[in-house]
Design a protein around this motif. Structure first.
Motif, PDB file in Angstrom:
ATOM      1  N   TYR A  11      -0.204   7.565   4.647  1.00 21.78           N
ATOM      2  CA  TYR A  11      -0.588   6.157   4.798  1.00 21.78           C
ATOM      3  C   TYR A  11       0.667   5.303   4.704  1.00 21.78           C
ATOM      4  N   THR A  12       1.337   5.183   5.846  1.00 17.81           N
ATOM      5  CA  THR A  12       2.637   4.511   5.911  1.00 17.81           C
ATOM      6  C   THR A  12       2.500   3.020   5.620  1.00 17.81           C
ATOM      7  N   ALA A  56       3.017   4.740   0.932  1.00 15.56           N
ATOM      8  CA  ALA A  56       3.343   3.624   1.832  1.00 15.56           C
ATOM      9  C   ALA A  56       4.608   2.884   1.416  1.00 15.56           C
ATOM     10  N   TYR A  57       4.604   2.349   0.209  1.00 15.64           N
ATOM     11  CA  TYR A  57       5.723   1.495  -0.200  1.00 15.64           C
ATOM     12  C   TYR A  57       6.887   2.305  -0.774  1.00 15.64           C
ATOM     13  N   GLY A  58       6.567   3.394  -1.464  1.00 12.49           N
ATOM     14  CA  GLY A  58       7.625   4.267  -1.983  1.00 12.49           C
ATOM     15  C   GLY A  58       8.408   4.917  -0.856  1.00 12.49           C
ATOM     16  N   GLY A  59       7.691   5.398   0.169  1.00 12.72           N
ATOM     17  CA  GLY A  59       8.348   6.018   1.322  1.00 12.72           C
ATOM     18  C   GLY A  59       9.216   5.025   2.068  1.00 12.72           C
ATOM     19  N   TRP A  60       8.695   3.804   2.220  1.00 10.34           N
ATOM     20  CA  TRP A  60       9.462   2.746   2.889  1.00 10.34           C
ATOM     21  C   TRP A  60      10.724   2.399   2.109  1.00 10.34           C
ATOM     22  N   LEU A  61      10.605   2.306   0.791  1.00  9.58           N
ATOM     23  CA  LEU A  61      11.769   2.004  -0.051  1.00  9.58           C
ATOM     24  C   LEU A  61      12.841   3.075   0.072  1.00  9.58           C
ATOM     25  N   VAL A  62      12.411   4.324   0.094  1.00  5.65           N
ATOM     26  CA  VAL A  62      13.368   5.440   0.211  1.00  5.65           C
ATOM     27  C   VAL A  62      14.131   5.356   1.523  1.00  5.65           C
ATOM     28  N   GLN A  85       6.760   2.668  13.113  1.00  2.34           N
ATOM     29  CA  GLN A  85       5.550   3.413  12.736  1.00  2.34           C
ATOM     30  C   GLN A  85       4.285   2.820  13.351  1.00  2.34           C
ATOM     31  N   ILE A  86       4.435   1.722  14.064  1.00  2.00           N
ATOM     32  CA  ILE A  86       3.281   0.904  14.449  1.00  2.00           C
ATOM     33  C   ILE A  86       2.331   1.593  15.424  1.00  2.00           C
ATOM     34  N   TYR A  87       2.827   2.571  16.168  1.00  2.00           N
ATOM     35  CA  TYR A  87       1.997   3.265  17.158  1.00  2.00           C
ATOM     36  C   TYR A  87       1.460   4.595  16.626  1.00  2.00           C
ATOM     37  N   GLN A  88       1.790   4.940  15.384  1.00  2.00           N
ATOM     38  CA  GLN A  88       1.422   6.250  14.830  1.00  2.00           C
ATOM     39  C   GLN A  88       0.341   6.171  13.763  1.00  2.00           C
ATOM     40  N   HIS A  89      -0.337   5.048  13.630  1.00  2.00           N
ATOM     41  CA  HIS A  89      -1.293   4.868  12.535  1.00  2.00           C
ATOM     42  C   HIS A  89      -2.353   5.962  12.495  1.00  2.00           C
ATOM     43  N   GLU A  90      -2.922   6.274  13.647  1.00  2.00           N
ATOM     44  CA  GLU A  90      -4.010   7.254  13.695  1.00  2.00           C
ATOM     45  C   GLU A  90      -3.525   8.646  13.312  1.00  2.00           C
ATOM     46  N   GLU A  91      -2.422   9.091  13.932  1.00  2.00           N
ATOM     47  CA  GLU A  91      -1.914  10.441  13.654  1.00  2.00           C
ATOM     48  C   GLU A  91      -1.409  10.555  12.229  1.00  2.00           C
ATOM     49  N   ASP A  92      -0.708   9.526  11.730  1.00  2.00           N
ATOM     50  CA  ASP A  92      -0.202   9.545  10.352  1.00  2.00           C
ATOM     51  C   ASP A  92      -1.344   9.609   9.345  1.00  2.00           C
ATOM     52  N   SER A  93      -2.372   8.777   9.534  1.00  2.00           N
ATOM     53  CA  SER A  93      -3.484   8.723   8.568  1.00  2.00           C
ATOM     54  C   SER A  93      -4.290  10.019   8.572  1.00  2.00           C
ATOM     55  N   GLU A  94      -4.425  10.644   9.731  1.00  2.00           N
ATOM     56  CA  GLU A  94      -5.137  11.932   9.809  1.00  2.00           C
ATOM     57  C   GLU A  94      -4.430  13.006   8.990  1.00  2.00           C
ATOM     58  N   ARG A  95      -3.113  12.868   8.856  1.00  2.00           N
ATOM     59  CA  ARG A  95      -2.306  13.821   8.099  1.00  2.00           C
ATOM     60  C   ARG A  95      -2.225  13.433   6.626  1.00  2.00           C
ATOM     61  N   GLY A  96      -2.788  12.268   6.277  1.00  2.00           N
ATOM     62  CA  GLY A  96      -2.729  11.792   4.894  1.00  2.00           C
ATOM     63  C   GLY A  96      -1.501  10.968   4.589  1.00  2.00           C
TER      64      GLY A  96
END
Length: 298
Positions: free
Chosen positions: A201-202, A133-139, A188-199
């Motif tokens: 966690y944005t 979540a935070y590492g990806g955002w920082l990058v 990313q606000i509309y992708q929570h379900e699809e992102d979390s299903e893929r692992g």
């Protein structure tokens, strides 16, 4: 392996390039151009083409291949099915972009390789920085913001030495990063379900819908305070006034959207996220174009 050019560059491949998304990344380029002390226009044109028509689309198409999204993704509401052709196309497009940077110099080539490597690490399933979540955002914040500013400004000024790292440029790097950092979670606000299903966690998933808005607003306030310091330190009140006036529509729409979402969470959807992205990108493009004009007149 039979890949066939007609398949590699099919309509589906072209759509996954998400070329309109390069428009949303144009503000960082224009900010960098507007702040350049001297402008090498040859370098400016070459790096513009390399980034917006090759490097960014190459990252988009690789991201599509790795994510295998079925729902809406940046600038593409209904993505076509993902095939292996996207992988080969991403390599070819990246190579073309890198060859263009060699028309500038070898330093530009290696600076761009680092950008590509990080963008691949963000999506590649063996590393996949996106899942943090935070590492990806920082990058994303640092590389789509500050590092892109550095890469473009060094190129445009044709200055690849340590002398480039002035207080002005360091503050500009931080400002570019903060603006990307504020806006990115909203995409990313509309992708929570699809992102979390893929692992994946944005940061937006971790913050929640309401938290994403509050976080973005707080970061934008910090960015605005830094912009005030930056423009008053190195330019004038006029520059900061242009910045604030141009961003007024962004602030108005942000609060309109936030209030709508508080009433109905279904408003945190692809359409509104893209509208927010388009408005903020357009306003920043106008802002930095005006600053470029003002600075060239001085």
């Amino acid at each position: 392996m039979k890949t066939g050019h007609h398949l590699m560059f099919s309509k589906a491949t072209f759509l996954h390039l998400r070329l309109p998304f390069s428009y949303f990344l144009l503000p960082v380029y224009l900010f960098s151009l507007s702040q350049a002390v001297t402008i090498n226009w040859y370098n400016a044109v070459v790096i513009f083409i390399a980034l917006h028509f090759f490097i960014y689309p190459g990252s988009n198409i690789y991201n599509s291949f790795m994510d295998k999204d079925t729902g809406s993704i940046g600038a593409l509401k209904n993505p076509p099915p993902v095939t292996i052709q996207l992988y080969y196309a991403s390599i070819l497009i990246d190579c073309a972009g890198l060859l263009l940077t060699l028309l500038i110099n070898v330093q530009m080539f290696f600076l761009t390789i680092l950008y590509i490597a990080v963008s691949k690490a963000y999506s590649w399933d063996k590393i996949r920085l996106k899942r943090y979540a935070y590492g990806g955002w920082l990058v994303v914040m640092l590389f789509q913001g500050g590092y892109t500013y550095l890469l473009v400004n060094m190129c445009i000024e044709n200055n690849f030495t340590v002398e480039w790292f002035t207080q002005k440029n360091i503050l500009a790097i931080v400002l570019a990063s903060l603006l990307i950092g504020a806006y990115y979670p909203l995409t990313q606000i509309y992708q929570h379900e699809e992102d979390s299903e893929r692992g994946d966690y944005t940061i937006s998933y971790r913050l929640g819908i309401k938290g994403t808005f509050i976080f973005s607003a707080a970061l934008f306030c910090i960015a605005t305070a830094l912009a005030w310091k930056y423009f008053f330190s190195f330019y004038s009140a006029l520059h900061f006034q242009v910045f604030i006036i141009c961003l007024a529509p962004v602030i108005i729409y942000f609060f309109y959207w936030f209030i709508s979402v508080l009433k109905n969470q279904l408003k945190a959807d692809f359409t509104n996220a893209m509208r927010m992205t388009f408005i903020s990108s357009t306003c920043l493009i106008i802002c930095y174009s005006l600053l470029l004009y003002i600075n060239r007149q001085l």
